[in-house]
Design an enzyme around this catalytic site. Structure first.
Site, PDB file in Angstrom:
ATOM      1  N   ASP A  83       9.754  74.399   9.062  1.00 55.47           N
ATOM      2  CA  ASP A  83       8.681  74.637   8.101  1.00 55.47           C
ATOM      3  C   ASP A  83       8.111  76.035   8.377  1.00 55.47           C
ATOM      4  O   ASP A  83       8.423  76.678   9.382  1.00 55.47           O
ATOM      5  CB  ASP A  83       7.621  73.532   8.161  1.00 55.47           C
TER       6      ASP A  83
HETATM    7  C1  NOJ Z   1       4.922  74.709   4.065  1.00 57.50           C
HETATM    8  C2  NOJ Z   1       5.005  73.292   3.608  1.00 57.50           C
HETATM    9  O1  NOJ Z   1       4.613  72.428   4.644  1.00 57.50           O
HETATM   10  C3  NOJ Z   1       6.381  72.863   3.106  1.00 57.50           C
HETATM   11  O2  NOJ Z   1       6.245  71.620   2.495  1.00 57.50           O
HETATM   12  C4  NOJ Z   1       6.950  73.887   2.180  1.00 57.50           C
HETATM   13  O3  NOJ Z   1       8.203  73.456   1.707  1.00 57.50           O
HETATM   14  C5  NOJ Z   1       7.054  75.221   2.895  1.00 57.50           C
HETATM   15  N1  NOJ Z   1       5.718  75.649   3.313  1.00 57.50           N
HETATM   16  C6  NOJ Z   1       7.686  76.293   2.051  1.00 57.50           C
HETATM   17  O4  NOJ Z   1       6.825  76.683   1.048  1.00 57.50           O
END
Ligand code: NOJ
Length: 721
Positions: free
Chosen positions: A264
C-alpha cells in the site's frame, strides 16, 4: 512472449533495472520527474534515470495521459519494458455506481458483476491495466471510515461480490484490451483496527482471522485476482507488508498465489514508523523477505534494494523472482505487444456516462437503497402537488462517496433534478435548514425550513454525513448526524408528519431518535451519478426498495464492535432484549441488539415466509441437504426479497456464532405470487477451526433458518452423521 523470452529479458537486465520494475510512483511525480516527499526519509528524489526504468505508475487521469506516459517511458527505457498503469477504480470510473457498502445491501452478485462490467469498459478505455479493487476487508465497526469501501460486515458477501468483480473485470484473457487485472486488498484484517481508528493495530486469534477475515481475500485469489495488496496495519505485532507468515506461508504456500504483491501507499517506509525497521534499508529488506514485489511510492526499494542485493543481504534469486512476477503480469496483459492496452480517447468519450451505463448506475442505486421505516407514507401519492425538499443535502452534488473521481460531482443528478425530471408539475420548495459539519452550530435556517415544511403536502428531509467524512483516514468516534441536523429534524417533523427522511452517508450512523420519530426513513448511502433519478423513482414508487443492511445499524457508538455473527457467552442475555437482565452479558442502559440488524430492510410490499423444509434429517460428509424456503408476496406491489439462510451449530468443541449467514438468493415476486427457493447445504459449510487450528466439521445437530439476523422466522434441525 514465452516464459523463456521473459527469462532472457530478465537475464539481460542490470540490478538497477530489475529494481526499477519494483518501484512505483504517481503519474504526476513521474511526469515532473520528481517524487513528492511522502515517507519519513524522502529527501532523495528519483532522477530521470529512475523514471526511465520504473516499472509502474499509479493514479493517472485519462487515456491521453496513459498514452503519453507510456510513450515517454518507452522512448527512454533502454529495455523497452512497458509501464504498468494502475488506478483505484472502486465503484465506477466516470459513471459512478453506489459505494461498495451499498452494493452489499443489494445482496445481488449479478448486479455487482454488471457494475464491474461497466467499470471494466470505462477503465480499459481510460488506459487502466490494474485496478486496486476489490476491497474485501471484513468491517464490523462503523467508526472506521473505510467501512464504505467494503461490501459488508459479512465475509460471505465480500467473498461472492469480490469474486464476481474479479471474474468480470479480468475476463478470460487479460491480453484482451477490454480486460483489466484486479488487486485484492487490504490483506489482512485492515477492518479490525482497534477502536475503529484507521491504520490502527489489529490483534486477532488465528481462528477469528481464518473464519471471519481471510475467506474473502482467498475467494478473490481463487477467482484469479492477479495482485494482492497487504494492509497498512500490524497484525498480531507484524505489519502486513513485512508479515512472512501472512504473505509467504498463507498467501503463497497455502493458497498458491503466484501473482504480484504491491505494497500500500508508502507502507514499506512506514515499517520504520511502526518500529520494526531501524531505517529504510531495513524496511526494504523486511518487505522483500515477506514477498512484497512492488514498493508503492515510498523510496526504500529505490534507494536500498540494489545495495541489499549486492551485499548479499537480499538474495539475488529473491529479486529475480519478484521481477519475474511483474514481467509475467505485463506479458499476460499483452503489454509487450500492445503497451497501450485498451487506452482509447474515442472509446473513452463514447463510454463515459453513456445511457446504458447511466441506466445500470441508476438501477444499482435503486437496488441498494434500504427502506428502514415506513408508516405508510411512502411511496408518495402521485397527486402530491407541493413538496418541501429540506436539509443540508437537499441540493447536494457530492453524492458519490470516497474513491469517486475528482470532479465526479459535476456529473451527479441532484435530487431537485431527479424530481423535476420525473414529475415536472410538482412544486418544489428547497430549504437547506442547517449545515452538517462537525461542530456546526448555526441553526439560523431551521425556522424557515419548518415553515416550508408546514406549507407543503409532503416533505423530503435529506440528512446524513458530508461525503468527506468517510473513506481513508476518516474515522469518527461518535456516529451521530453531525451539526444541528437533529434540531432541524425535530422542527420539520413537528411541522409536517408527512415527512420522509432520506439519508446519505458512507457508514451506518446512530439514528436512534429519528427511528422513533420519523414516519419513514430511506437509507440511500452514496448512490453515485444517478442519485437524484434513483431517489425520485424510489420515493414515488417507480422503483420498490429491496436493499437489506449489509452491516447492522447501531443504537449507540458504544455498541461497537457488534458483529451479527457474535459468539455466544456462558451468560447469554435472555429475551426480551429491551431491558437489562442482571448478571448476563448485557448493557444497563440499552438493548444488546442493533437498532436495525444485519439483513434487515423493508419494501413497499410485504412478504411472508410460509415454510422451510429440508429433504432429509441427516447428511453424511458427502451428501447434500436441500433447504426449500417458500416465500409469498402478500402485498399489492411487485417486489424483490432477499432470502437469507443462516446456520447455527449449537454444540461444538469450540464456541460457535449464534447465527451465521451461509447463503442468500434474491427473488422477484408479483403480488400474491409465491416461490420456493432451494438452497444446497454441504458439509463444507459446517466447518470451523477447532482448538488445534484445523478446519473440521463435527458430527451432531445443526439448525438452519431463514429470516434476517436476530429475526430468524423459520428453523429446522438436521444432523451431520
Ligand atoms: C492507499 C489505500 O489504502 C489503498 O486502498 C489504495 O489502493 C492506495 N492508496 C492507492 O491509491
Amino acid at each position: 512472449m514465452t516464459e523463456q523470452a521473459l527469462k532472457a529479458l530478465l537475464d539481460s537486465m542490470t540490478i538497477q533495472e530489475k529494481v526499477g520494475q519494483l518501484i512505483q510512483c504517481n503519474a504526476g511525480q513521474f511526469i515532473r520527474n520528481q517524487l513528492e516527499i511522502t515517507g519519513p526519509d524522502g529527501e532523495t528524489l528519483p532522477t530521470e534515470e529512475v523514471c526511465r526504468i520504473m516499472g509502474s505508475v499509479l493514479t493517472f487521469e485519462d487515456a491521453e495521459q496513459a498514452i503519453a506516459l507510456q510513450e515517454m517511458h518507452l522512448a527512454a527505457d533502454p529495455k523497452k519494458i512497458p509501464l504498468l498503469l494502475m488506478l483505484d477504480v472502486i465503484h465506477g470510473l466516470r459513471t459512478t455506481y453506489p459505494i461498495p457498502l451499498a452494493m452489499g445491501c443489494s445482496f445481488d452478485d449479478d448486479l455487482m458483476a454488471e457494475c464491474a462490467d461497466m467499470a471494466r469498459k470505462e477503465s480499459s478505455a481510460c488506459g487502466v491495466h490494474v485496478t486496486f479493487n476489490p476491497m474485501v476487508d471484513t468491517a464490523r465497526d462503523a467508526r472506521w471510515g473505510r467501512i464504505l469501501e467494503t461490501n459488508s460486515e459479512e465475509p460471505l458477501i465480500n467473498s461472492r461480490m469480490g469474486a464476481a468483480f474479479v471474474r468480470t473485470a479480468q475476463g478470460n484473457d487479460l491480453s484482451d484490451p477490454g480486460n483489466i487485472a484486479c488487486c485484492v486488498k487490504h490483506y489482512a484484517a485492515y477492518g479490525a483496527g482497534e477502536a475503529g481508528r484507521d491504520y490502527n493495530t489489529v490483534d486477532l486469534s488465528e481462528r477469528s482471522l481464518r473464519q471471519d477475515y481471510l475467506p474473502a481475500y482467498k475467494a478473490c485469489v481463487d477467482a484469479g485476482a492477479r495482485l494482492v495488496m497487504p494492509s497498512f496495519n500490524a497484525l498480531n505485532g507484524i505489519p502486513s507488508v513485512a508479515n512472512k507468515w501472512l504473505m509467504n506461508r498463507i498467501l503463497r504456500e497455502e493458497w498458491g498465489f503466484s501473482g504480484v504483491v504491491v505494497s500500500d501507499y508508502n507502507a514499506v517506509g512506514e515499517l520504520v514508523a511502526h518500529g520494526i525497521a531501524a531505517d529504510h534499508k531495513d524496511a526494504a529488506r523486511l518487505a522483500m523477505e515477506a514477498g512484497c514485489d512492488i514498493d508503492m511510492v515510498d523510496n526504500s526499494y529505490y534507494l536500498y534494494l540494489a545495495d541489499l542485493v549486492r551485499e548479499g543481504t537480499v538474495p539475488a534469486e529473491m529479486l529475480d523472482e519478484a521481477v519475474m512476477r511483474v514481467l509475467r503480469l505485463k506479458n499476460e496483459l499483452g503489454l509487450f505487444e500492445n503497451p497501450f492496452h485498451g487506452a482509447d480517447r474515442v472509446a473513452e468519450k463514447r463510454l463515459y456516462l453513456c445511457p446504458e451505463h447511466r441506466e445500470t448506475a441508476r438501477r444499482a442505486a435503486e437496488e441498494t437503497a434500504v427502506l428502514l421505516k415506513n408508516e405508510g407514507i411512502l411511496p408518495f401519492r402521485e397527486d402530491v402537488k407541493h413538496i418541501a425538499l429540506i436539509g443540508p443535502f437537499a441540493e447536494e452534488k457530492h453524492l458519490n462517496g470516497f474513491w469517486s473521481r475528482p470532479g465526479a460531482e459535476r456529473d451527479t443528478v441532484t435530487i431537485p433534478e431527479g424530481i423535476r425530471a420525473l414529475l415536472p408539475d410538482t412544486e418544489l420548495t428547497v430549504e437547506r435548514g442547517c449545515g452538517a459539519a462537525i461542530g456546526d452550530t448555526d441553526t439560523g435556517g431551521i425556522a424557515r425550513a419548518a415553515e416550508a415544511a408546514a406549507g407543503a403536502d409532503a416533505v423530503i428531509l435529506v440528512l446524513g454525513e458530508p461525503e468527506n467524512y468517510s473513506g481513508e483516514g476518516r474515522s469518527r468516534a461518535e456516529l451521530n448526524l453531525p451539526g444541528p441536523q437533529m434540531q432541524l429534524a425535530r422542527a420539520v417533523l413537528a411541522a409536517n408528519r408527512n415527512t420522509a427522511v432520506v439519508l446519505f452517508n458512507g457508514r451506518p450512523l446512530v439514528i436512534t431518535e429519528l427511528a422513533e420519530t420519523a414516519p419513514a426513513i430511506l437509507e440511500m448511502w452514496y448512490p453515485g451519478t444517478e442519485a437524484g433519478n434513483a431517489l425520485a423513482r424510489l420515493l414515488w414508487g417507480r422503483a420498490n426498495p429491496c436493499g437489506k443492511l449489509s452491516a447492522g445499524m447501531p443504537r449507540s457508538t458504544g455498541q461497537y464492535p457488534m458483529p451479527y455473527n457474535r459468539m455466544n457467552t456462558g451468560r447469554p442475555k435472555p429475551p426480551p432484549d429491551c431491558k437489562p437482565a442482571p448478571f448476563t452479558s448485557c448493557y444497563l442502559d440499552m438493548p444488546n441488539l442493533p437498532l436495525y440488524s444485519f439483513g434487515y430492510g423493508l419494501s413497499y410490499t410485504t412478504f411472508s415466509y410460509e415454510k422451510l423444509e429440508i429433504d432429509r434429517n441427516e447428511i453424511t460428509k458427502d451428501e447434500k441437504l436441500h433447504v426449500a424456503v417458500t416465500v409469498r408476496n402478500t402485498g399489492t406491489r411487485a417486489g424483490k426479497e432477499t432470502v437469507q439462510l443462516y446456520l447455527r451449530d449449537p454444540v461444538a468443541s469450540v464456541v460457535r456464532p449464534v447465527q451465521q449467514l451461509i447463503d442468500y438468493k434474491k427473488v422477484a415476486l408479483e403480488p400474491g405470487e409465491k416461490k420456493e427457493i432451494v438452497f444446497t447445504v454441504s458439509e463444507q459449510q459446517l466447518r470451523f477451526f477447532n482448538a488445534e487450528g484445523k478446519e473440521i466439521s463435527e458430527a451432531g445437530e445443526f439448525l438452519v433458518s431463514a429470516g434476517y439476523a436476530d429475526h430468524l422466522l423459520l428453523t429446522e434441525k438436521f444432523r451431520l452423521a
